[in-house]
Scaffold this motif. Structure first.
Motif, short mmCIF file in Angstrom:
data_model
loop_
_atom_site.label_atom_id
_atom_site.label_comp_id
_atom_site.label_asym_id
_atom_site.label_seq_id
_atom_site.Cartn_x
_atom_site.Cartn_y
_atom_site.Cartn_z
N ALA A 108 0.83 -1.20 0.00
CA ALA A 108 0.00 0.00 0.00
C ALA A 108 0.87 1.25 0.00
O ALA A 108 0.58 2.22 -0.70
CB ALA A 108 -0.94 0.00 1.21
N ALA A 109 1.94 1.23 0.78
CA ALA A 109 2.86 2.37 0.82
C ALA A 109 3.54 2.57 -0.52
O ALA A 109 3.80 3.71 -0.94
CB ALA A 109 3.89 2.17 1.92
N LEU A 110 3.86 1.48 -1.20
CA LEU A 110 4.48 1.58 -2.52
C LEU A 110 3.52 2.25 -3.51
O LEU A 110 3.92 3.17 -4.24
CB LEU A 110 4.89 0.20 -3.03
N VAL A 111 2.29 1.79 -3.54
CA VAL A 111 1.31 2.37 -4.46
C VAL A 111 1.14 3.86 -4.18
O VAL A 111 1.17 4.70 -5.09
CB VAL A 111 -0.04 1.63 -4.36
N GLN A 112 0.97 4.20 -2.91
CA GLN A 112 0.80 5.61 -2.56
C GLN A 112 2.07 6.42 -2.84
O GLN A 112 2.00 7.59 -3.21
CB GLN A 112 0.38 5.75 -1.09
N GLY A 113 3.22 5.80 -2.66
CA GLY A 113 4.48 6.49 -2.94
C GLY A 113 4.61 6.85 -4.40
O GLY A 113 5.05 7.95 -4.75
N VAL A 114 4.21 5.92 -5.27
CA VAL A 114 4.26 6.18 -6.71
C VAL A 114 3.27 7.28 -7.07
O VAL A 114 3.59 8.22 -7.82
CB VAL A 114 3.95 4.89 -7.51
N LEU A 115 2.06 7.20 -6.56
CA LEU A 115 1.04 8.21 -6.86
C LEU A 115 1.44 9.58 -6.33
O LEU A 115 1.26 10.60 -7.00
CB LEU A 115 -0.30 7.78 -6.26
N ARG A 116 2.02 9.61 -5.15
CA ARG A 116 2.47 10.88 -4.57
C ARG A 116 3.61 11.48 -5.39
O ARG A 116 3.68 12.70 -5.58
CB ARG A 116 2.89 10.68 -3.11
N ALA A 117 4.50 10.61 -5.87
CA ALA A 117 5.60 11.09 -6.71
C ALA A 117 5.07 11.83 -7.92
O ALA A 117 5.62 12.86 -8.34
CB ALA A 117 6.49 9.92 -7.13
N CYS A 118 3.98 11.31 -8.50
CA CYS A 118 3.38 11.94 -9.68
C CYS A 118 2.63 13.22 -9.32
O CYS A 118 2.87 14.27 -9.92
CB CYS A 118 2.44 10.95 -10.36
N TRP A 119 1.72 13.13 -8.35
CA TRP A 119 0.77 14.20 -8.11
C TRP A 119 1.20 15.26 -7.10
O TRP A 119 0.53 16.28 -6.95
CB TRP A 119 -0.58 13.60 -7.69
N VAL A 120 2.32 15.02 -6.42
CA VAL A 120 2.78 15.99 -5.43
C VAL A 120 4.24 16.38 -5.66
O VAL A 120 4.59 17.56 -5.60
CB VAL A 120 2.62 15.44 -4.00
N GLU A 121 5.07 15.39 -5.95
CA GLU A 121 6.52 15.63 -5.93
C GLU A 121 7.12 15.98 -7.28
O GLU A 121 8.34 16.12 -7.39
CB GLU A 121 7.21 14.38 -5.35
N GLU A 122 6.29 16.12 -8.32
CA GLU A 122 6.76 16.53 -9.65
C GLU A 122 7.82 15.58 -10.22
O GLU A 122 8.79 16.00 -10.85
CB GLU A 122 7.34 17.97 -9.61
N LYS A 123 7.64 14.30 -9.99
CA LYS A 123 8.57 13.30 -10.50
C LYS A 123 7.94 12.50 -11.63
O LYS A 123 6.73 12.31 -11.65
CB LYS A 123 9.02 12.37 -9.38
N ASP A 124 8.78 12.02 -12.52
CA ASP A 124 8.32 11.20 -13.63
C ASP A 124 8.36 9.74 -13.20
O ASP A 124 9.43 9.14 -13.09
CB ASP A 124 9.21 11.42 -14.85
N ILE A 125 7.20 9.17 -12.97
CA ILE A 125 7.13 7.80 -12.44
C ILE A 125 7.44 6.74 -13.50
O ILE A 125 7.38 5.55 -13.21
CB ILE A 125 5.78 7.50 -11.76
N ALA A 126 7.80 7.16 -14.69
CA ALA A 126 8.30 6.22 -15.70
C ALA A 126 9.81 6.03 -15.59
O ALA A 126 10.37 5.13 -16.22
CB ALA A 126 7.94 6.71 -17.10
N GLN A 127 10.45 6.87 -14.77
CA GLN A 127 11.91 6.84 -14.66
C GLN A 127 12.37 5.80 -13.64
O GLN A 127 11.81 5.70 -12.54
CB GLN A 127 12.44 8.22 -14.27
N ASP A 128 13.40 5.09 -14.00
CA ASP A 128 13.92 3.99 -13.18
C ASP A 128 14.31 4.44 -11.78
O ASP A 128 14.00 3.76 -10.80
CB ASP A 128 15.13 3.37 -13.90
N ASP A 129 14.99 5.58 -11.66
CA ASP A 129 15.44 6.02 -10.34
C ASP A 129 14.28 6.39 -9.43
O ASP A 129 14.31 6.14 -8.22
CB ASP A 129 16.43 7.19 -10.46
N VAL A 130 13.22 6.95 -10.00
CA VAL A 130 12.04 7.31 -9.21
C VAL A 130 11.36 6.04 -8.69
O VAL A 130 10.99 5.96 -7.51
CB VAL A 130 11.06 8.15 -10.06
N ILE A 131 11.23 5.06 -9.56
CA ILE A 131 10.59 3.80 -9.17
C ILE A 131 11.41 3.09 -8.10
O ILE A 131 10.86 2.60 -7.10
CB ILE A 131 10.42 2.89 -10.40
#
Length: 199
Positions: A108-131
């Motif tokens: 659950a934390a992983l899913v929310q972490g990915v979503l937060r990266a997109c919608w809050v942290e201005e990160k590209d969740i397609a990028q390997d380092d972000v994932i």
């Protein structure tokens, strides 16, 4: 014990706004969850939906207002126009699939972490380092971003087929015991009542 198939998209703003509501409800009722990331654009195409950019301006305007109001109501950070949206959902979805298969962390934390990266942290969740950062933060081996590609691709495609078969047409979409469907963050209360046997 009830089971919930959770169909969601890693770029879906409403999935982000749903937060940990599903997990709280599942814990309350002793329900299990299978996380099933899907290609939301493929889901729209196959179920008669339209991608946000192709919707009538009235619908686009209302969606923007509703998202901002919902975030304020929930008291969560939210960027209506993130720098990297839309982006390729597949890499983050593959990582979530691999993490669910491997275990050892907080899914659950992983899913929310990915979503937060997109919608809050201005990160590209397609990028390997972000994932990999999201995997690490949720207690998973960051190497899952590289090792689960084939299984992830096969499961990701199968999830879309299963979503259609289960009656899903948007995200988030919750299906209880393969029969009862609930669409959207605003139907979590109904999901809770259903699991309590009240509706």
């Amino acid at each position: 014990m009830p089971h919930i198939d959770y169909y969601f998209a890693t770029i879906s703003p409403y999935t982000y706004l749903a937060g940990g509501g599903l997990e709280e409800i599942a814990a309350k009722h002793g329900a299990t969850i299978t996380y099933k990331p899907v290609d939301i654009m493929g889901l729209f195409a196959r179920s008669g939906g339209t991608s946000p950019k192709d919707r009538h301006p009235n619908r686009q305007r209302y969606r923007a207002q509703d998202l901002v109001r919902s975030a304020k109501k929930l008291g969560v950070d939210f960027n209506l126009k993130p720098a990297h949206w839309p982006t390729n959902m597949a890499p983050s979805s593959y990582a979530i699939i691999a993490a669910q298969s491997s275990g050892g962390g907080d899914l659950a934390a992983l899913v929310q972490g990915v979503l937060r990266a997109c919608w809050v942290e201005e990160k590209d969740i397609a990028q390997d380092d972000v994932i990999k950062d999201c995997l690490t933060a949720a207690g998973f081996d960051p190497g899952l971003a590289d090792s689960g590609l084939l299984m992830g691709a096969e499961t990701y495609a199968r999830n879309l087929d299963e979503a259609i078969d289960a009656g899903a047409f948007g995200a988030p979409f919750y299906v209880v015991d393969g029969k009862e469907g609930f669409w959207g963050r605003d139907r979590l209360e109904d999901l809770d009542l259903h699991l309590a046997g009240k509706i």
